[in-house]
Design a protein around this motif. Structure first.
Motif, PDB file in Angstrom:
ATOM      1  N   ALA A 114     -56.114  15.127  60.729  1.00 49.46           N
ATOM      2  CA  ALA A 114     -56.160  15.505  59.316  1.00 49.46           C
ATOM      3  C   ALA A 114     -54.851  16.124  58.829  1.00 49.46           C
ATOM      4  O   ALA A 114     -54.841  17.054  58.055  1.00 49.46           O
ATOM      5  N   SER A 115     -53.720  15.597  59.337  1.00 44.48           N
ATOM      6  CA  SER A 115     -52.430  16.125  58.895  1.00 44.48           C
ATOM      7  C   SER A 115     -51.936  15.348  57.689  1.00 44.48           C
ATOM      8  O   SER A 115     -52.143  14.142  57.605  1.00 44.48           O
ATOM      9  N   PRO A 116     -51.241  16.014  56.761  1.00 45.17           N
ATOM     10  CA  PRO A 116     -50.677  15.276  55.637  1.00 45.17           C
ATOM     11  C   PRO A 116     -49.513  14.407  56.085  1.00 45.17           C
ATOM     12  O   PRO A 116     -48.846  14.715  57.074  1.00 45.17           O
ATOM     13  N   VAL A 117     -49.278  13.321  55.362  1.00 45.53           N
ATOM     14  CA  VAL A 117     -48.195  12.402  55.719  1.00 45.53           C
ATOM     15  C   VAL A 117     -47.402  12.103  54.461  1.00 45.53           C
ATOM     16  O   VAL A 117     -47.997  11.829  53.414  1.00 45.53           O
ATOM     17  N   LEU A 118     -46.088  12.117  54.541  1.00 39.91           N
ATOM     18  CA  LEU A 118     -45.275  11.713  53.398  1.00 39.91           C
ATOM     19  C   LEU A 118     -44.739  10.317  53.673  1.00 39.91           C
ATOM     20  O   LEU A 118     -44.055  10.079  54.645  1.00 39.91           O
ATOM     21  N   ASP A 119     -45.112   9.381  52.791  1.00 40.72           N
ATOM     22  CA  ASP A 119     -44.739   7.988  52.973  1.00 40.72           C
ATOM     23  C   ASP A 119     -43.984   7.566  51.705  1.00 40.72           C
ATOM     24  O   ASP A 119     -44.594   7.199  50.708  1.00 40.72           O
ATOM     25  N   GLY A 120     -42.660   7.681  51.725  1.00 36.72           N
ATOM     26  CA  GLY A 120     -41.891   7.456  50.497  1.00 36.72           C
ATOM     27  C   GLY A 120     -42.151   8.602  49.539  1.00 36.72           C
ATOM     28  O   GLY A 120     -42.015   9.765  49.896  1.00 36.72           O
ATOM     29  N   VAL A 121     -42.596   8.280  48.325  1.00 39.68           N
ATOM     30  CA  VAL A 121     -42.896   9.353  47.369  1.00 39.68           C
ATOM     31  C   VAL A 121     -44.378   9.704  47.379  1.00 39.68           C
ATOM     32  O   VAL A 121     -44.822  10.542  46.613  1.00 39.68           O
ATOM     33  N   VAL A 122     -45.135   9.018  48.234  1.00 38.44           N
ATOM     34  CA  VAL A 122     -46.587   9.249  48.280  1.00 38.44           C
ATOM     35  C   VAL A 122     -46.927  10.199  49.430  1.00 38.44           C
ATOM     36  O   VAL A 122     -46.571   9.949  50.579  1.00 38.44           O
ATOM     37  N   GLY A 123     -47.608  11.289  49.118  1.00 35.45           N
ATOM     38  CA  GLY A 123     -48.070  12.221  50.142  1.00 35.45           C
ATOM     39  C   GLY A 123     -49.565  12.036  50.343  1.00 35.45           C
ATOM     40  O   GLY A 123     -50.327  12.059  49.379  1.00 35.45           O
ATOM     41  N   ILE A 124     -49.967  11.808  51.599  1.00 36.17           N
ATOM     42  CA  ILE A 124     -51.390  11.566  51.866  1.00 36.17           C
ATOM     43  C   ILE A 124     -52.003  12.831  52.433  1.00 36.17           C
ATOM     44  O   ILE A 124     -51.539  13.353  53.457  1.00 36.17           O
ATOM     45  N   LEU A 125     -53.007  13.329  51.755  1.00 33.59           N
ATOM     46  CA  LEU A 125     -53.598  14.604  52.148  1.00 33.59           C
ATOM     47  C   LEU A 125     -55.088  14.435  52.463  1.00 33.59           C
ATOM     48  O   LEU A 125     -55.923  14.408  51.558  1.00 33.59           O
ATOM     49  N   PRO A 126     -55.435  14.329  53.756  1.00 31.45           N
ATOM     50  CA  PRO A 126     -56.864  14.269  54.100  1.00 31.45           C
ATOM     51  C   PRO A 126     -57.455  15.674  53.947  1.00 31.45           C
ATOM     52  O   PRO A 126     -56.997  16.607  54.601  1.00 31.45           O
TER      53      PRO A 126
END
Ligand code: SF4
Length: 415
Positions: A114-126
């Motif tokens: 459940a770690s956040p990921v930064l993929d380009g300008v998109v941050g994925i926050l579970p």
């Protein structure tokens, strides 16, 4: 979680789209297998350069249809000559719709840590993992279990870290974001969203899938938070799955059609422009012709601007897998009818945008060729061609005028 096989033909653009399909499938917990025989779903990304290629594509579609339970066809030939696949068992889809069609109506899995990921300008926050349901067709549940929600403050800090790292779009994800906090006795998705929107910085927030049961209990609070915060995309993904209460009961979904309609009414009243995204499973084992018609009527009534149609297929180890299934022809006919209705409803939504001005659309990523993909405030997809001429880069905000429409996106130009 499904096992998939993918074949890609043609140009680098097709290959790029297949890579993106695979990335999304991996993120959702599905995995690739070698060969169609071992797969639940086969994906054929087609090319249509010359007549011989077309014949090859049709032959390959027929073979794959014989070898796997489900066949999804996408790519140039599927879009330009979708009717050519009428005699096969394939579902014809835009590449962007393929990942959702693979899921069989199950919620996406979130990353285990459940770690956040930064993929380009998109941050994925579970924001949590697990759900509060026990859908009879779902195998994801076996892997994820009941909802576990970290405290609001912890998720806000993760969101703040993403913003500081350069995220311009934060995607809130989870199996079912609508039940965030239920394990601790508090329904608090709206509280979390309000706190994230209060973080300093220019960014947007997209809320991931939220089942109707969870949303229904907080619909007024949620719609109010959406209305009060420009940082939130006015976008709600609430998968209803069927327009028949009988089928919803057999699916062990926890909502009824009436609750879904109340959510749509609440958002309609609170927001001027918003996008309703929903999912339907067609051909569930107990679905009658009348049930199917109820699903079609629900689409006509609520006119979702984004719609995922999944043809039911059995997942081993689920209760629905033990039910006596419908014949392939019935499933195919119903899925074709619903896909045609979807094209009409979703196409109308994009067509009605032509000529409109969309202020502060976010450039989210590069597209194919010299184009960029942007999202307006309601999370509609807008493509700007010749992006280098306008000097547009991912992460920028831009005012756009919509110039023309396609079925699942529109073209736009900077003002
Ligand atoms: S809500 Fe239903 S489909 Fe989604 S993960 Fe839970 S049991 Fe599976």
């Amino acid at each position: 979680m499904a096992r998939y096989h993918i074949e890609t033909y043609g140009c680098t653009s097709n290959r790029g789209e297949s890579r993106e399909i695979e990335r999304r499938l991996r993120d959702a917990g599905h995995y690739r297998v070698d060969g169609p025989e071992a797969a639940d779903v086969a994906i054929l990304n087609t090319c249509t350069v010359v007549e011989k290629t077309e014949r090859n594509m049709l032959e390959r579609a027929a073979e794959l249809g014989d070898e796997t339970a489900d066949l999804l066809v996408t790519g140039c030939m599927a879009l330009a000559q979708g009717d050519a696949f009428t005699d096969t068992d394939a579902q014809v889809l835009h590449w962007d719709e393929v990942p959702a069609a693979v899921t069989n109506g199950e919620c996406p899995t979130t990353t285990p840590d459940a770690s956040p990921v930064l993929d380009g300008v998109v941050g994925i926050l579970p924001i949590a993992r697990g759900c509060m349901s026990d859908c009879s067709y779902c195998i994801t549940k076996h892997a994820t279990g009941k909802i576990e929600s970290p405290p609001v403050e912890e998720n806000v800090e993760k969101a703040r870290a993403l913003v500081h790292a350069g995220a311009k779009e934060i995607r809130i994800t989870g199996q079912d974001t609508g039940v965030y906090g239920w394990d601790t006795g508090e329904r608090k998705l709206h509280t979390l969203l309000e706190r994230i929107c209060a973080i300093d910085g220019e960014f947007r927030v997209r809320v991931g899938m939220a089942n109707p049961k969870g949303v229904h209990g907080i619909r007024e609070e949620l719609a109010a938070v959406f209305a009060a915060n420009d940082k939130l995309y006015n976008f709600l993904h609430a998968p209803v799955q069927s327009g028949s209460n009988d089928v919803l009961g057999d699916m062990r979904r926890q909502h009824q059609v009436g609750e879904y309609l109340e959510i749509v009414d609440t958002f309609d009243s609170a927001l001027e422009k918003w996008t309703l995204s929903t999912d339907f499973i067609v051909g569930f084992p107990t679905e009658t012709d009348e049930d199917h018609e109820q699903s079609m009527d629900l689409i006509r009534q609520t006119r979702p601007e984004k719609l995922n149609v999944t043809r039911f297929s059995k997942r081993p180890g689920t209760d629905a897998a033990d039910m006596k299934g419908l014949g392939g022809t019935i499933k195919k006919e119903r899925s074709k009818a619903m896909s045609a209705l979807k094209m009409e409803v979703v196409g109308d939504a994009y067509e009605s945008m032509v000529g409109a001005i969309r202020e502060d659309a976010l450039v989210v990523e590069e597209g194919t060729g010299d184009s960029v993909k942007c999202r307006d405030g309601a999370y509609r997809q807008l493509i700007v061609r010749n992006a280098s001429e306008y000097g547009l880069e991912p992460g920028e905000f831009v005012d756009l005028e919509v110039t023309s429409a396609n079925t699942v996106y529109a073209f736009a130009e900077p003002r």
